[in-house]
Design a protein around this motif. Structure first.
Motif, PDB file in Angstrom:
ATOM      1  N   SER A   1       9.079   6.583   4.991  1.00 19.88           N
ATOM      2  CA  SER A   1       8.119   7.636   4.694  1.00 19.88           C
ATOM      3  C   SER A   1       8.775   8.951   4.281  1.00 19.88           C
ATOM      4  O   SER A   1       8.120   9.812   3.707  1.00 19.88           O
TER       5      SER A   1
ATOM      6  N   ASN B   1      -4.689   3.020  -4.914  1.00 26.93           N
ATOM      7  CA  ASN B   1      -3.348   2.502  -4.642  1.00 26.93           C
ATOM      8  C   ASN B   1      -2.445   2.681  -5.862  1.00 26.93           C
ATOM      9  O   ASN B   1      -1.740   1.753  -6.289  1.00 26.93           O
TER      10      ASN B   1
ATOM     11  N   SER C   1       0.101   4.406   0.456  1.00 27.03           N
ATOM     12  CA  SER C   1      -0.185   5.516   1.359  1.00 27.03           C
ATOM     13  C   SER C   1       0.781   5.492   2.546  1.00 27.03           C
ATOM     14  O   SER C   1       1.108   4.439   3.075  1.00 27.03           O
ATOM     15  N   SER C   2       1.262   6.665   2.925  1.00 26.19           N
ATOM     16  CA  SER C   2       2.174   6.886   4.049  1.00 26.19           C
ATOM     17  C   SER C   2       3.612   6.492   3.758  1.00 26.19           C
ATOM     18  O   SER C   2       4.469   6.635   4.635  1.00 26.19           O
TER      19      SER C   2
ATOM     20  N   THR D   1       0.845  -1.194   0.000  1.00 29.73           N
ATOM     21  CA  THR D   1       0.000   0.000   0.000  1.00 29.73           C
ATOM     22  C   THR D   1       0.874   1.235   0.000  1.00 29.73           C
ATOM     23  O   THR D   1       1.689   1.434   0.895  1.00 29.73           O
TER      24      THR D   1
ATOM     25  N   ARG E   1      -0.469  10.835  -5.927  1.00 30.75           N
ATOM     26  CA  ARG E   1      -0.949   9.497  -5.607  1.00 30.75           C
ATOM     27  C   ARG E   1      -2.446   9.535  -5.361  1.00 30.75           C
ATOM     28  O   ARG E   1      -2.989  10.532  -4.904  1.00 30.75           O
ATOM     29  N   ASP E   2      -3.094   8.439  -5.682  1.00 28.41           N
ATOM     30  CA  ASP E   2      -4.513   8.220  -5.395  1.00 28.41           C
ATOM     31  C   ASP E   2      -4.569   7.012  -4.460  1.00 28.41           C
ATOM     32  O   ASP E   2      -4.448   5.864  -4.911  1.00 28.41           O
ATOM     33  N   ASN E   3      -4.735   7.267  -3.185  1.00 29.65           N
ATOM     34  CA  ASN E   3      -4.695   6.173  -2.215  1.00 29.65           C
ATOM     35  C   ASN E   3      -5.859   5.200  -2.396  1.00 29.65           C
ATOM     36  O   ASN E   3      -5.715   3.994  -2.155  1.00 29.65           O
TER      37      ASN E   3
ATOM     38  N   ASP F   1       4.052  11.949   3.628  1.00 23.09           N
ATOM     39  CA  ASP F   1       3.118  13.050   3.894  1.00 23.09           C
ATOM     40  C   ASP F   1       3.099  14.038   2.732  1.00 23.09           C
ATOM     41  O   ASP F   1       2.748  15.201   2.900  1.00 23.09           O
ATOM     42  N   ASP F   2       3.497  13.525   1.557  1.00 24.50           N
ATOM     43  CA  ASP F   2       3.348  14.223   0.279  1.00 24.50           C
ATOM     44  C   ASP F   2       4.180  15.491   0.122  1.00 24.50           C
ATOM     45  O   ASP F   2       3.788  16.390  -0.630  1.00 24.50           O
TER      46      ASP F   2
END
Length: 123
Positions: A101, A76, A30-31, A28, A71-73, A54-55
């Motif tokens: 991260s 994914n 995200s993060s 995944t 990104r589109d969480n 955190d982008d």
């Protein structure tokens, strides 16, 4: 098993645009940090754009103002939007990610890699 799969490459005229998606399975995004690298024939693989968990973002100088990493969480998926393409952008583009991260600038800091997608920009 973790897989990153890039798509969206192709042949485009100078000044055109492409969007490269990178979809992950078994992992995944995200993060976690993500990055887009490129390798032109006879040259080393180099970082093009990166995003932290955190982008926060980083762009190499030659693409600033033209490329955007996002990104589109929910999907994914990580994207590289490339505008105002130039012949010198021609390369195989790779997405990468891993278990950190923070912004990552070196390819040896990434754990997972896609197979690459060819982008060719004609003059």
């Amino acid at each position: 098993q973790v897989q990153l799969v890039e798509s969206g490459g192709g042949l485009v005229q100078a000044g055109g645009s492409l969007r490269l998606p990178c979809a992950a399975s078994g992992f995944t995004f995200s993060s976690y940090a993500v990055g887009w690298f490129r390798q032109a024939p006879g040259k080393e693989r180099r970082l093009v754009a990166a995003a932290s968990g955190d982008d926060k973002t980083y762009y190499t100088g030659s693409v600033k103002g033209r490329f955007t990493i996002s990104r589109d969480n929910a999907k994914n998926t990580v994207y590289l939007q490339m505008n105002s393409l130039k012949p010198e952008d021609t390369a195989v583009y790779y997405c990468a990610s891993g278990w950190r991260s923070a912004l990552l600038y070196s390819d040896n800091q990434y754990n997972y890699w896609g197979q690459g997608t060819q982008v060719t920009v004609s003059s």
